[in-house]
Design a protein around this motif. Sequence first.
Motif, PDB file in Angstrom:
ATOM      1  N   PRO A 105      -1.311   6.467   2.757  1.00 26.44           N
ATOM      2  CA  PRO A 105      -2.107   6.042   3.830  1.00 26.44           C
ATOM      3  C   PRO A 105      -3.558   5.983   3.440  1.00 26.44           C
ATOM      4  O   PRO A 105      -3.858   6.785   2.501  1.00 26.44           O
ATOM      5  N   GLY A 159       2.450  -2.159   7.347  1.00 28.99           N
ATOM      6  CA  GLY A 159       2.347  -0.733   7.193  1.00 28.99           C
ATOM      7  C   GLY A 159       2.606  -0.117   5.746  1.00 28.99           C
ATOM      8  O   GLY A 159       2.913  -1.036   4.880  1.00 28.99           O
ATOM      9  N   THR A 160       2.296   1.104   5.366  1.00 27.84           N
ATOM     10  CA  THR A 160       2.502   1.600   4.105  1.00 27.84           C
ATOM     11  C   THR A 160       3.870   1.707   3.640  1.00 27.84           C
ATOM     12  O   THR A 160       4.927   1.787   4.695  1.00 27.84           O
ATOM     13  N   ASP A 173      -5.800   0.435   4.432  1.00 30.28           N
ATOM     14  CA  ASP A 173      -4.742   0.808   5.494  1.00 30.28           C
ATOM     15  C   ASP A 173      -5.388   1.844   6.339  1.00 30.28           C
ATOM     16  O   ASP A 173      -6.257   2.368   6.149  1.00 30.28           O
ATOM     17  N   GLY A 174      -5.045   1.322   7.645  1.00 31.66           N
ATOM     18  CA  GLY A 174      -5.778   2.513   8.860  1.00 31.66           C
ATOM     19  C   GLY A 174      -6.924   2.040   9.377  1.00 31.66           C
ATOM     20  O   GLY A 174      -7.614   2.701  10.197  1.00 31.66           O
ATOM     21  N   ASN A 192      -6.653   1.455  -0.687  1.00 35.74           N
ATOM     22  CA  ASN A 192      -7.775   0.420  -0.267  1.00 35.74           C
ATOM     23  C   ASN A 192      -7.940  -0.583  -1.663  1.00 35.74           C
ATOM     24  O   ASN A 192      -7.706   0.047  -2.910  1.00 35.74           O
ATOM     25  N   ASN A 222       3.620  -6.754   1.960  1.00 35.03           N
ATOM     26  CA  ASN A 222       2.846  -7.843   2.814  1.00 35.03           C
ATOM     27  C   ASN A 222       2.609  -9.123   1.940  1.00 35.03           C
ATOM     28  O   ASN A 222       2.468  -9.052   0.772  1.00 35.03           O
ATOM     29  N   MET A 270      -8.039  -4.301   7.304  1.00 37.36           N
ATOM     30  CA  MET A 270      -6.828  -4.750   6.873  1.00 37.36           C
ATOM     31  C   MET A 270      -6.943  -6.399   7.563  1.00 37.36           C
ATOM     32  O   MET A 270      -7.230  -6.610   8.525  1.00 37.36           O
ATOM     33  N   TYR A 326       0.158  -6.471  10.065  1.00 38.96           N
ATOM     34  CA  TYR A 326       0.223  -5.554   8.986  1.00 38.96           C
ATOM     35  C   TYR A 326       1.703  -4.868   9.072  1.00 38.96           C
ATOM     36  O   TYR A 326       2.012  -4.220   9.804  1.00 38.96           O
ATOM     37  N   VAL A 341       0.993  -1.151   0.114  1.00 39.56           N
ATOM     38  CA  VAL A 341      -0.106   0.118   0.110  1.00 39.56           C
ATOM     39  C   VAL A 341       0.945   1.028   0.036  1.00 39.56           C
ATOM     40  O   VAL A 341       1.618   1.487   1.042  1.00 39.56           O
ATOM     41  N   VAL A 362      -2.062   0.705  -4.909  1.00 39.37           N
ATOM     42  CA  VAL A 362      -1.828  -0.461  -4.248  1.00 39.37           C
ATOM     43  C   VAL A 362      -0.975  -1.530  -5.220  1.00 39.37           C
ATOM     44  O   VAL A 362      -1.574  -1.853  -6.009  1.00 39.37           O
TER      45      VAL A 362
END
Length: 263
Positions: A123, A165-166, A141-142, A126, A170, A149, A163, A120, A244
């Motif tokens: 922030p 993170g950005t 994310d978030g 999707n 993953n 997620m 996760y 991702v 993404v």
Amino acid sequence: MFQKLNTEYSILKISLLVAILFTISISGYSQTGVGVKPIKGAKLMLDGTEKMLHKNWKYWEGPRFSSSMPIKWPSATDPIDGGPVISSNDPAGAGGKYGAADIVTKKEYRDFRAHVEFLVKEPGGNSGVYLQNRYEIQILDGDNTNHGMAAIINEQIPTSDEYNGTGKWNAYDINFKAARFENGVLTEKARVTIYFNGVKIHEDQPIQQVWGGPNSGMDGGNDGGKGITDRPGGLKLQAEGHDVYYRNIWIKELNLDGKSTDF
């Protein structure tokens, strides 16, 4: 003396059994997570190149479809190692218009093992991974709710937050068992086990229905998503106007008759 030898032999057998089980466990664990290569019998469906994208994937032409072939998911550069990746940021999906430009494998499946790597970029990014073009494993994310997620969307949150993170890669490793039918009647819900970045987060969970309506995937418009039919479906990736990135997606067909999805 005989009793002592017998005891030592029993201890040796137990030690060997423990070692074998430990090896099997480590072997299975090592086949999950970012960067793992396709397991024996699996087919690489996306290596991050446009060539493989167009070879193995097509648009899902659902009721909201508003693009046209060839696929317009743009190629991009991996921000970590500089390799090729494919972005889900299809122009037709801008504004969160899921179903307008989602892509699905040309091959359709019933039971399968899948590996999907994603990054991702920003922030709030999707997308989503759809099993059999029906059941969504969320990428958002978030959000750590049952719509966030790694959730089996609207049904199960993951047992732990794995996760990365950005801006980092993953990996979902998925064992999926399709719904079962007898004489056209549903007798068993679909089930799934998922590892996220090498950690088990869902174990043999039943999936109740398709969520999101007819624009989400196959059977989404049947009885509010509860009318599952006995048809195979492809692995689908969702376009919602976000960068993404995807790479290293592979699938192996399975036969899980009478078996759990756990691995």
